[in-house]
Every structure is written in C-alpha cells, then in structure tokens.
Scaffold this motif. Sequence first.
Motif, PDB file in Angstrom:
ATOM      1  N   LYS A 188       0.724 -38.839 -53.184  1.00 17.57           N
ATOM      2  CA  LYS A 188       2.433 -39.242 -52.524  1.00 17.57           C
ATOM      3  C   LYS A 188       3.264 -38.216 -52.888  1.00 17.57           C
ATOM      4  O   LYS A 188       3.949 -37.532 -52.979  1.00 17.57           O
ATOM      5  CB  LYS A 188       2.832 -40.460 -53.023  1.00 17.57           C
ATOM      6  N   GLU A 189       3.285 -37.630 -54.478  1.00 18.55           N
ATOM      7  CA  GLU A 189       3.288 -36.368 -54.803  1.00 18.55           C
ATOM      8  C   GLU A 189       3.302 -35.476 -54.682  1.00 18.55           C
ATOM      9  O   GLU A 189       5.004 -35.151 -54.030  1.00 18.55           O
ATOM     10  CB  GLU A 189       3.409 -36.515 -56.622  1.00 18.55           C
ATOM     11  N   ASP A 190       1.899 -35.020 -53.586  1.00 15.18           N
ATOM     12  CA  ASP A 190       2.433 -33.969 -53.311  1.00 15.18           C
ATOM     13  C   ASP A 190       2.928 -34.222 -51.959  1.00 15.18           C
ATOM     14  O   ASP A 190       3.273 -32.963 -51.007  1.00 15.18           O
ATOM     15  CB  ASP A 190       0.678 -33.728 -53.174  1.00 15.18           C
ATOM     16  N   ALA A 191       2.585 -35.255 -51.122  1.00 20.53           N
ATOM     17  CA  ALA A 191       3.624 -35.432 -49.863  1.00 20.53           C
ATOM     18  C   ALA A 191       4.939 -35.109 -50.379  1.00 20.53           C
ATOM     19  O   ALA A 191       5.406 -34.170 -49.023  1.00 20.53           O
ATOM     20  CB  ALA A 191       3.408 -36.859 -49.858  1.00 20.53           C
ATOM     21  N   LYS A 192       5.239 -35.637 -50.885  1.00 24.58           N
ATOM     22  CA  LYS A 192       6.518 -35.647 -51.141  1.00 24.58           C
ATOM     23  C   LYS A 192       6.954 -33.910 -51.421  1.00 24.58           C
ATOM     24  O   LYS A 192       8.035 -33.367 -50.715  1.00 24.58           O
ATOM     25  CB  LYS A 192       7.430 -35.990 -51.844  1.00 24.58           C
ATOM     26  N   VAL A 193       5.566 -33.611 -52.727  1.00 26.32           N
ATOM     27  CA  VAL A 193       6.814 -32.195 -52.379  1.00 26.32           C
ATOM     28  C   VAL A 193       5.757 -31.341 -51.167  1.00 26.32           C
ATOM     29  O   VAL A 193       6.859 -30.185 -51.117  1.00 26.32           O
ATOM     30  CB  VAL A 193       5.547 -31.767 -53.604  1.00 26.32           C
ATOM     31  N   LEU A 194       5.413 -31.412 -50.643  1.00 25.03           N
ATOM     32  CA  LEU A 194       4.946 -31.121 -49.415  1.00 25.03           C
ATOM     33  C   LEU A 194       6.557 -30.331 -48.568  1.00 25.03           C
ATOM     34  O   LEU A 194       6.662 -30.037 -47.668  1.00 25.03           O
ATOM     35  CB  LEU A 194       4.248 -31.418 -48.388  1.00 25.03           C
ATOM     36  N   VAL A 195       6.951 -31.593 -48.416  1.00 25.43           N
ATOM     37  CA  VAL A 195       8.270 -32.095 -47.110  1.00 25.43           C
ATOM     38  C   VAL A 195       9.180 -31.706 -47.907  1.00 25.43           C
ATOM     39  O   VAL A 195       9.787 -30.747 -46.570  1.00 25.43           O
ATOM     40  CB  VAL A 195       8.039 -33.587 -47.385  1.00 25.43           C
ATOM     41  N   MET A 216      -7.241 -28.299 -50.564  1.00 23.20           N
ATOM     42  CA  MET A 216      -6.865 -29.083 -49.427  1.00 23.20           C
ATOM     43  C   MET A 216      -5.214 -29.683 -48.966  1.00 23.20           C
ATOM     44  O   MET A 216      -4.519 -28.443 -47.709  1.00 23.20           O
ATOM     45  CB  MET A 216      -7.243 -30.526 -49.484  1.00 23.20           C
ATOM     46  N   LEU A 217      -4.350 -29.144 -50.177  1.00 20.44           N
ATOM     47  CA  LEU A 217      -3.177 -29.025 -49.929  1.00 20.44           C
ATOM     48  C   LEU A 217      -2.452 -27.671 -49.571  1.00 20.44           C
ATOM     49  O   LEU A 217      -1.590 -27.609 -49.070  1.00 20.44           O
ATOM     50  CB  LEU A 217      -2.349 -29.747 -51.221  1.00 20.44           C
ATOM     51  N   GLU A 218      -2.794 -27.263 -49.835  1.00 18.92           N
ATOM     52  CA  GLU A 218      -2.845 -25.249 -49.928  1.00 18.92           C
ATOM     53  C   GLU A 218      -2.410 -24.812 -48.553  1.00 18.92           C
ATOM     54  O   GLU A 218      -2.283 -24.403 -47.903  1.00 18.92           O
ATOM     55  CB  GLU A 218      -3.383 -24.665 -51.073  1.00 18.92           C
ATOM     56  N   GLU A 219      -3.884 -25.458 -47.835  1.00 21.38           N
ATOM     57  CA  GLU A 219      -4.259 -25.273 -46.439  1.00 21.38           C
ATOM     58  C   GLU A 219      -3.588 -26.195 -45.381  1.00 21.38           C
ATOM     59  O   GLU A 219      -3.448 -25.068 -44.617  1.00 21.38           O
ATOM     60  CB  GLU A 219      -6.108 -25.565 -45.906  1.00 21.38           C
ATOM     61  N   ILE A 220      -2.917 -27.091 -45.670  1.00 19.90           N
ATOM     62  CA  ILE A 220      -2.315 -28.072 -44.782  1.00 19.90           C
ATOM     63  C   ILE A 220      -0.938 -27.567 -44.979  1.00 19.90           C
ATOM     64  O   ILE A 220      -0.198 -26.679 -44.039  1.00 19.90           O
ATOM     65  CB  ILE A 220      -1.865 -29.423 -45.680  1.00 19.90           C
ATOM     66  N   ARG A 221      -1.060 -26.896 -46.754  1.00 17.69           N
ATOM     67  CA  ARG A 221       0.782 -26.117 -46.340  1.00 17.69           C
ATOM     68  C   ARG A 221       0.592 -24.165 -45.805  1.00 17.69           C
ATOM     69  O   ARG A 221       2.081 -24.692 -44.925  1.00 17.69           O
ATOM     70  CB  ARG A 221       1.506 -25.873 -47.921  1.00 17.69           C
ATOM     71  N   VAL A 274      -1.341 -39.200 -46.974  1.00 20.87           N
ATOM     72  CA  VAL A 274      -1.635 -39.814 -47.971  1.00 20.87           C
ATOM     73  C   VAL A 274      -2.510 -41.054 -47.820  1.00 20.87           C
ATOM     74  O   VAL A 274      -3.439 -41.556 -48.018  1.00 20.87           O
ATOM     75  CB  VAL A 274       0.016 -40.749 -48.143  1.00 20.87           C
ATOM     76  N   GLU A 275      -2.195 -41.616 -46.093  1.00 18.89           N
ATOM     77  CA  GLU A 275      -2.935 -42.753 -45.952  1.00 18.89           C
ATOM     78  C   GLU A 275      -4.410 -42.511 -45.622  1.00 18.89           C
ATOM     79  O   GLU A 275      -5.414 -43.368 -45.849  1.00 18.89           O
ATOM     80  CB  GLU A 275      -2.856 -43.327 -44.424  1.00 18.89           C
ATOM     81  N   ASP A 276      -4.947 -40.890 -45.042  1.00 21.01           N
ATOM     82  CA  ASP A 276      -6.715 -40.658 -45.540  1.00 21.01           C
ATOM     83  C   ASP A 276      -7.044 -40.569 -47.002  1.00 21.01           C
ATOM     84  O   ASP A 276      -8.125 -39.808 -46.720  1.00 21.01           O
ATOM     85  CB  ASP A 276      -6.544 -39.612 -44.524  1.00 21.01           C
ATOM     86  N   ALA A 277      -5.947 -40.649 -47.105  1.00 23.67           N
ATOM     87  CA  ALA A 277      -6.917 -40.178 -48.812  1.00 23.67           C
ATOM     88  C   ALA A 277      -6.517 -38.447 -48.774  1.00 23.67           C
ATOM     89  O   ALA A 277      -7.949 -37.779 -49.650  1.00 23.67           O
ATOM     90  CB  ALA A 277      -7.579 -40.971 -49.784  1.00 23.67           C
ATOM     91  N   LYS A 278      -5.994 -37.890 -48.619  1.00 23.08           N
ATOM     92  CA  LYS A 278      -6.323 -36.697 -48.211  1.00 23.08           C
ATOM     93  C   LYS A 278      -5.303 -35.761 -49.405  1.00 23.08           C
ATOM     94  O   LYS A 278      -5.889 -34.337 -49.830  1.00 23.08           O
ATOM     95  CB  LYS A 278      -5.977 -35.791 -46.928  1.00 23.08           C
ATOM     96  N   ILE A 279      -4.402 -36.549 -49.754  1.00 25.35           N
ATOM     97  CA  ILE A 279      -3.258 -35.781 -50.206  1.00 25.35           C
ATOM     98  C   ILE A 279      -2.468 -37.057 -51.074  1.00 25.35           C
ATOM     99  O   ILE A 279      -2.307 -38.170 -50.946  1.00 25.35           O
ATOM    100  CB  ILE A 279      -2.368 -34.579 -50.164  1.00 25.35           C
TER     101      ILE A 279
END
Length: 106
Positions: free
Chosen positions: A38-45, A1-6, A31-36
């Motif tokens: 917190k760590e993945d969110a920071k990496v993505l940002v 899922m993270l890769e698709e968002i990225r 993160v709130e929707d539990a799709k990624i």
Amino acid sequence: MLEEIRKGLLSGFGALLLTKEKVEEATRKLVEDAKISKEDAKVLVDELFETGSRQWSEIEESLSKTLRKGIDNLDLASKKELHELKSDVGKLEKRLETLEQRINNN
C-alpha cells in the motif's frame, strides 16, 4: 517489480494521460494482487501525478512558445499598431479635407 511498473507508466506521455481514478484503480489492483505494498502504491500514485503535472506544464510552455513564434512569423499587425494606423488615417483624412476646401475656395 515496482520499478518496472513505474518505468512503464512514466514512459512517454503515459503519466500525463492517466486520470487519477485510473491510476488509483490500477494501483489498488496491484496491491490486491500482492505485487506492491500500500505504501509503494501511494508513492507511485504521488510520483505519477507529480510527473504528469510537470510534463503538462512543459507541454503548455512549449506549445505557447511555438504558437507565439508562428504568430510572429506571420508578421501580423498588433491591435496597438492597427489603432495607431487608424488614428493616422483619420488625421490624413482631415488634412486632405482641409486642403480640398482651400482649393475649392480659391
């Protein structure tokens, strides 16, 4: 899922046009929707801003080169060339004045 968002966010100029607040807001929601995580969110940002900065630098460089090429193609005189021409005209005016005085005195 993270890769698709990225991939979605990094495509085209998407990363370039996103503001930091918008990206953080979007990742917080993920993160709130539990799709990624917190760590993945920071990496993505971090990745989005690094990519956006790089893209912006590339655009600035490309635009600069294009503008310089366009200006060069206009064949405009530089300030230095205009200053030199003005100086040359001044010298010619003085010579002409001197020659006119000689002719009038004879």
